[in-house]
Write an enzyme that holds these catalytic residues in place. Sequence first.
Site, PDB file in Angstrom:
ATOM      1  N   ASP A  58       0.867  -1.178   0.000  1.00 17.95           N
ATOM      2  CA  ASP A  58       0.000   0.000   0.000  1.00 17.95           C
ATOM      3  C   ASP A  58       0.903   1.227   0.000  1.00 17.95           C
ATOM      4  O   ASP A  58       1.575   1.513   0.994  1.00 17.95           O
ATOM      5  CB  ASP A  58      -0.894  -0.009   1.239  1.00 17.95           C
ATOM      6  CG  ASP A  58      -1.824   1.191   1.316  1.00 17.95           C
ATOM      7  OD1 ASP A  58      -1.712   2.105   0.462  1.00 17.95           O
ATOM      8  OD2 ASP A  58      -2.657   1.234   2.238  1.00 17.95           O
ATOM      9  N   SER A 137       1.758  11.907 -15.693  1.00 18.94           N
ATOM     10  CA  SER A 137       0.648  12.058 -16.630  1.00 18.94           C
ATOM     11  C   SER A 137       0.838  13.323 -17.449  1.00 18.94           C
ATOM     12  O   SER A 137       1.479  14.287 -16.988  1.00 18.94           O
ATOM     13  CB  SER A 137      -0.678  12.147 -15.869  1.00 18.94           C
ATOM     14  OG  SER A 137      -1.742  12.555 -16.709  1.00 18.94           O
ATOM     15  N   TYR A 151      -6.095  16.304  -9.233  1.00 19.04           N
ATOM     16  CA  TYR A 151      -5.315  15.274  -9.939  1.00 19.04           C
ATOM     17  C   TYR A 151      -4.113  15.913 -10.632  1.00 19.04           C
ATOM     18  O   TYR A 151      -2.983  15.426 -10.522  1.00 19.04           O
ATOM     19  CB  TYR A 151      -6.193  14.560 -10.972  1.00 19.04           C
ATOM     20  CG  TYR A 151      -5.430  13.550 -11.789  1.00 19.04           C
ATOM     21  CD1 TYR A 151      -5.038  12.339 -11.237  1.00 19.04           C
ATOM     22  CD2 TYR A 151      -5.082  13.818 -13.116  1.00 19.04           C
ATOM     23  CE1 TYR A 151      -4.326  11.407 -11.984  1.00 19.04           C
ATOM     24  CE2 TYR A 151      -4.369  12.903 -13.866  1.00 19.04           C
ATOM     25  CZ  TYR A 151      -4.000  11.695 -13.297  1.00 19.04           C
ATOM     26  OH  TYR A 151      -3.285  10.795 -14.046  1.00 19.04           O
ATOM     27  N   LYS A 155       0.086  15.306 -10.017  1.00 26.27           N
ATOM     28  CA  LYS A 155       1.033  14.899 -11.056  1.00 26.27           C
ATOM     29  C   LYS A 155       2.074  15.988 -11.327  1.00 26.27           C
ATOM     30  O   LYS A 155       3.237  15.686 -11.615  1.00 26.27           O
ATOM     31  CB  LYS A 155       0.278  14.545 -12.336  1.00 26.27           C
ATOM     32  CG  LYS A 155      -0.578  13.286 -12.207  1.00 26.27           C
ATOM     33  CD  LYS A 155       0.261  12.067 -11.843  1.00 26.27           C
ATOM     34  CE  LYS A 155      -0.537  10.786 -11.899  1.00 26.27           C
ATOM     35  NZ  LYS A 155       0.291   9.590 -11.593  1.00 26.27           N
TER      36      LYS A 155
END
Length: 281
Positions: A58, A137, A151, A155
């Site tokens: 994890d 990304s 998000y 990134k």
Amino acid sequence: MTAVLITGCSSGIGLETALAFARRGDRVHACVRTPGTARDLLDRARAEHLTLDVPLLDVTDDTSVTAAVEAVTEAHGPVEVLVNNAGIDRTGPVETMPPDLARTLLETNFWGPARLARAVLPGMRARGGGVIVNVSSLAGRTYAVPHGGFYAASKAALGALSEALYAEVRPYGIRVVCLEPGSFASALRHETPAGPGPYHADHAWLDGFLARVAEGAADCAEVAEAILAAAADPGTPLHTAVGKDAEAALPSLSGLSYEQWLPAFLAHAQSLTGPRPGPGE
């Protein structure tokens, strides 16, 4: 044989990357977070007569990260290639996105790679080399879309961390690569229900656009091949775009302010999804 540790291998990019390294004959530790989620990976590995380990890890838990890295080190020596692939994607307005969801994004997409890098670096320094591949990304290099702020922030932060890390560990013979894929057919993106509030319709509209984009997503095996190439080629640039859409998008932003870019993005999104809802709709 190279000792390779990959996070997020239950599906998508991580699964394809684990198989790609295993085909090369490396000692692959294909980590998954939840027991029972590696069935597809193990079935495909058996079908190809490939050998790999599937430990639980994890990335949001310090103890789990330490235990996984120590287990690999005890079995095969220091990790030589780390692929930080585990990640999640959720959308939501900056004002109303649930704080626990926003924190989970940052814990997984930013702090997860940081934890793994910190855990493997002592061993890499001891052996005089290693490679860390951070799977970021396109969203971390381009302008953020509405409802994609958390998000994109996770990134972009990973990209900045990769830059600093690159400069810090290079004298020890350790390489860092930050791959920035465009749209690929992974299990990463999940729609976030657009809850009640002033942004409800706009959020739902944006998720509809992202779903349309995902319909034309490329094969995750392309990213896996890029990861293998980055691990093998010392000439791989720190920031490396992957996919035709990513390679095309970055140059197109040159010289454009956000105020110039946003109308073009909205026009494109509306061409796929219909008119953007107005305030209060």
